[in-house]
Scaffold this motif. Sequence first.
Motif, mmCIF file in Angstrom:
data_model
loop_
_atom_site.group_PDB
_atom_site.id
_atom_site.type_symbol
_atom_site.label_atom_id
_atom_site.label_comp_id
_atom_site.label_asym_id
_atom_site.label_seq_id
_atom_site.Cartn_x
_atom_site.Cartn_y
_atom_site.Cartn_z
ATOM 1 N N ALA A 354 48.043 44.985 52.483
ATOM 2 C CA ALA A 354 46.832 44.053 52.242
ATOM 3 C C ALA A 354 46.858 42.659 51.689
ATOM 4 C CB ALA A 354 45.966 45.033 51.173
ATOM 5 N N VAL A 355 48.100 42.681 50.620
ATOM 6 C CA VAL A 355 48.023 41.347 50.179
ATOM 7 C C VAL A 355 48.669 40.350 50.974
ATOM 8 C CG1 VAL A 355 49.393 39.991 48.231
ATOM 9 C CG2 VAL A 355 48.575 42.252 47.927
ATOM 10 N N GLN A 356 49.262 40.490 51.765
ATOM 11 C CA GLN A 356 49.874 39.843 53.047
ATOM 12 C C GLN A 356 48.619 39.439 53.989
ATOM 13 O OE1 GLN A 356 52.997 42.288 54.482
ATOM 14 N NE2 GLN A 356 54.554 40.624 54.174
ATOM 15 N N GLN A 357 47.835 40.206 54.329
ATOM 16 C CA GLN A 357 46.519 39.928 55.183
ATOM 17 C C GLN A 357 45.821 38.891 54.338
ATOM 18 O OE1 GLN A 357 44.629 43.399 56.160
ATOM 19 N NE2 GLN A 357 46.338 44.211 57.095
ATOM 20 N N ILE A 358 45.608 39.104 53.132
ATOM 21 C CA ILE A 358 44.824 38.072 52.340
ATOM 22 C C ILE A 358 45.529 36.942 52.065
ATOM 23 C CG2 ILE A 358 43.947 37.340 49.929
ATOM 24 C CD1 ILE A 358 43.503 40.396 49.451
ATOM 25 N N ALA A 359 46.749 36.720 52.037
ATOM 26 C CA ALA A 359 47.677 35.627 52.208
ATOM 27 C C ALA A 359 47.485 34.843 53.343
ATOM 28 C CB ALA A 359 49.050 35.780 51.888
ATOM 29 N N LEU A 360 47.429 35.416 54.437
ATOM 30 C CA LEU A 360 47.176 34.799 55.909
ATOM 31 C C LEU A 360 45.695 34.167 56.039
ATOM 32 C CD1 LEU A 360 50.146 35.780 56.696
ATOM 33 C CD2 LEU A 360 49.139 36.454 58.862
ATOM 34 N N GLN A 361 44.856 34.930 55.561
ATOM 35 C CA GLN A 361 43.503 34.545 55.525
ATOM 36 C C GLN A 361 43.159 33.389 54.742
ATOM 37 O OE1 GLN A 361 40.221 37.537 54.964
ATOM 38 N NE2 GLN A 361 41.864 39.168 55.424
ATOM 39 N N ARG A 362 43.763 33.461 53.628
ATOM 40 C CA ARG A 362 43.703 31.862 52.789
ATOM 41 C C ARG A 362 44.433 30.868 53.370
ATOM 42 N NH1 ARG A 362 44.966 35.094 46.969
ATOM 43 N NH2 ARG A 362 42.790 35.699 46.597
ATOM 44 N N ALA A 363 45.530 31.156 53.788
ATOM 45 C CA ALA A 363 46.222 29.807 54.354
ATOM 46 C C ALA A 363 45.657 29.459 55.693
ATOM 47 C CB ALA A 363 47.633 30.273 55.058
ATOM 48 N N LEU A 364 44.796 29.925 56.312
ATOM 49 C CA LEU A 364 43.909 29.653 57.560
ATOM 50 C C LEU A 364 42.601 29.250 57.386
ATOM 51 C CD1 LEU A 364 45.441 32.328 59.927
ATOM 52 C CD2 LEU A 364 46.142 29.816 60.059
ATOM 53 N N THR A 365 42.001 29.615 56.254
ATOM 54 C CA THR A 365 40.662 29.038 55.934
ATOM 55 C C THR A 365 40.582 28.113 54.740
ATOM 56 O OG1 THR A 365 40.456 31.093 54.466
ATOM 57 C CG2 THR A 365 39.809 31.264 56.849
ATOM 58 N N SER A 366 41.666 27.932 53.986
ATOM 59 C CA SER A 366 41.487 27.081 52.916
ATOM 60 C C SER A 366 42.562 25.913 53.162
ATOM 61 C CB SER A 366 42.218 27.745 51.503
ATOM 62 O OG SER A 366 41.333 28.830 51.155
ATOM 63 N N LYS A 367 42.124 24.629 52.564
ATOM 64 C CA LYS A 367 43.030 23.526 52.975
ATOM 65 C C LYS A 367 44.338 23.451 52.243
ATOM 66 C CE LYS A 367 39.661 21.259 55.138
ATOM 67 N NZ LYS A 367 39.033 20.489 54.415
ATOM 68 N N LEU A 368 44.355 23.904 50.936
ATOM 69 C CA LEU A 368 45.669 24.113 50.293
ATOM 70 C C LEU A 368 45.857 25.479 49.952
ATOM 71 C CD1 LEU A 368 48.207 22.619 48.821
ATOM 72 C CD2 LEU A 368 46.548 22.204 46.781
ATOM 73 N N ALA A 369 47.010 26.320 50.214
ATOM 74 C CA ALA A 369 47.551 27.697 49.789
ATOM 75 C C ALA A 369 48.687 27.583 49.386
ATOM 76 C CB ALA A 369 46.897 28.468 50.997
ATOM 77 N N VAL A 370 49.023 28.599 48.503
ATOM 78 C CA VAL A 370 50.464 29.116 48.055
ATOM 79 C C VAL A 370 50.596 30.673 48.341
ATOM 80 C CG1 VAL A 370 51.837 29.083 46.228
ATOM 81 C CG2 VAL A 370 50.125 27.151 46.477
ATOM 82 N N ILE A 371 51.806 30.607 49.099
ATOM 83 C CA ILE A 371 52.489 32.260 48.919
ATOM 84 C C ILE A 371 53.576 32.354 48.157
ATOM 85 C CG2 ILE A 371 53.377 33.832 50.279
ATOM 86 C CD1 ILE A 371 51.547 33.120 52.807
ATOM 87 N N THR A 372 53.661 32.892 46.847
ATOM 88 C CA THR A 372 54.777 33.158 46.257
ATOM 89 C C THR A 372 55.013 34.424 45.985
ATOM 90 O OG1 THR A 372 55.771 32.469 44.010
ATOM 91 C CG2 THR A 372 53.149 33.163 43.820
ATOM 92 N N GLY A 373 56.590 34.836 45.735
ATOM 93 C CA GLY A 373 57.004 36.230 45.389
ATOM 94 C C GLY A 373 58.293 36.088 45.332
#
Length: 749
Positions: A354-373
Amino acid sequence: MARPRSHIPQPPAAIRVAETLNASVPETTIEGTVKRVTYYREDTGFVVASVAPSTGGNLFVLVGRLSRLSPGETVRVSGNWESHPVHGRRFVASDCRAVLPATVSGIRAYLGSGLIPGVGPALAERIVERFGIQTLEVIDQSPERLTEVSGLGGRRRCAITRAWIEHRSIRGVMVQLADLGISAGLAARIYQTYADRAAQVVQEHPYDLARKVDGIGFRTADAIATRLGHPPDAGDRLQAGLVHVLWQAAGDGHVFLPEAELLRRGRQVLGARPGLLRQALATLRQDRGDIVIDDLPDARAVYLPPFFGAESAVARRLRTMIDEPADRLAAFRTVDWDRAFGYLESRGGRRLSAVQQIALQRALTSKLAVITGGPGTGKTTAIRGLVTLLEAKQRTYLLAAPTGKAARRLGDATGRSAVTLHRLLGLRPGGETTYHADRPLPADLIVVDEASMLDLQLANALIRALPRGGHLLLVGDVDQLPPVGPGEVLRSIVTSEIAQVSRLEAIFRQTERGGIVLNAHRINRGEPPDFVGHRDAYFIEEDDPEELARLVVDIAVRRLPERYRLDPFRDIQVLAPMHRGTLGAAALNERLQAAFNPGTETTSEWPLAGRTLRVGDRVLAIRNNYRLDVFNGDAGTIVDVKSPARAAVVALDDGRCVEFDATEVEQLLHAYALSVHRAQGSEFPAVVLPLHPLYGPMLRRDLLYTAVTRARQLLVVLGSRSAARHAVATGGRSERYNALAHRLSLHLP
């Protein structure tokens, strides 16, 4: 303003020693005639030449940072002899002065050498035939008589006269600088900057050298000024010293220094009273513009202009990008995400959490996104899913990372092309880029992996090149060490809350629940590592430093290759918490080189200060070299050491062969052992990591965490359990002065 010294090509160690202003070894002086110039580099004045002694005897090889030499020229050189097992006996010159030839044959060779444009061997022969031993006197004092030479008209005579005057001027200034105690190597660089004003500048404004002459820093300028009798409390000395302190701080990762901290460090370096330092600081700001002072909420910050400009620009451009109404990925705002993630699974992809899915949605719909872990939390899986969805929508993207190894790993993991940020941007000397605001990158989304390594200036170049309406995704582990360069861009963006941040924490793949990953997460939580019962992570206790160093070599060279069938040269990497010291990477490199590549009587090698480059050595580039298209972090193997031109040929891991000349060889570091900082962005099949109290303040949680996460299949930690416990217990990060998070937060709603 002079560049930070980390970006300045350094001469070979033998030359640096010869150029030391207060050299303690008695020097030898030799006069001779230059027979052949094997190598000359215009920007540094580095020369390799063959010289015939005036007293007779065999030719000898002359090397040094000198002014341009020409065959036939008579020179008087001072320096010292050195012996080399491959290149033989050579004379390393610290000073070189021209001596006009005193014989007809010498004058003929001198003129015909190409020293004066327009005069070749044939014309030199005719001139000397006409004027004999008086030839140089005629050219110098009665150039109109050159028309007496057959075939030499007035226009050509004028050109020869102008060239001779220029040549004479250069020689005269070089002699003046030598009389002021300036070595020939330094004099060549000073002349290239100031021409006929060189001697005057050195005498009247010696600290100007640190601002304008590449390769001359404050320490060298200060030594010159002291020799010339300049007072230690002179304003120009204090101003140059404060700028020097700021550059030193930048080398430690700071973007600025608080005024109080700058004055404290300035007192340590300069020994001056606080009042005089404050006056110097005011002059730097008001009269010269060498610094920028900005009042932050918790500090009066003193910046060097490049870093103030970069920090302000990054904050401004990121805010502008987020507020920009245009959106190159607007199609993803109306996507049926359940269907999209089902599509990924149908394409053979792993089911995303679920967290990975949210990360992809944010990257594709937000101009600036971060995936950290941390390791094993699925950052790479998320990137693979991201590019699959982009391709399905026929959207464009670019994949990049700060280092070559990180870029290759990203490309291998995604099956797509990935490059270094330097190559993506077309970064050139001086900071110019192929892609910039007026020529943005041709993509809808830019993905930067290992973004924890992104320093302020590289981030500024990247953000400046983003297309209008484009998206930026930064992927990295915010808990790793900060970048080598100034700033903490990823952490600042996360802290500012300006970006859509997705934190991946669950280790959801059973295959990644081994000792390496589990211990990395334990360390990051502040828990001591546990090496019991794991087949991929081991601890060997050894408290004695000498025995620990011996054990590191034995494990890397013999034990691991024999037991695990690993290539000791490419699969095993020794890491150390620091570069210097008894157990530092430099000392371990010396031991490992002796074991891996001891060399023989026939092995080509190149002795430097405290180390030897040898054919067969593993090396790492530690600076960006735009001439060779080699960047910091590129690794390879030395395949040839050329003589007498002094060049090291390196077969890079990306398949290219490049040749580092004598002025560039200091950019190569032995890579049998690396500091943990140098290993950022890289992964290795097996890592050998010594830990000992001797590493002192470098034993921190973020450093140990970064070191452990460099291992992909096997980790061997050896040394002191108390050192490991101390590292885990020392949380937090080394303080870096930067205000990017503050600037990003200024206009948040």
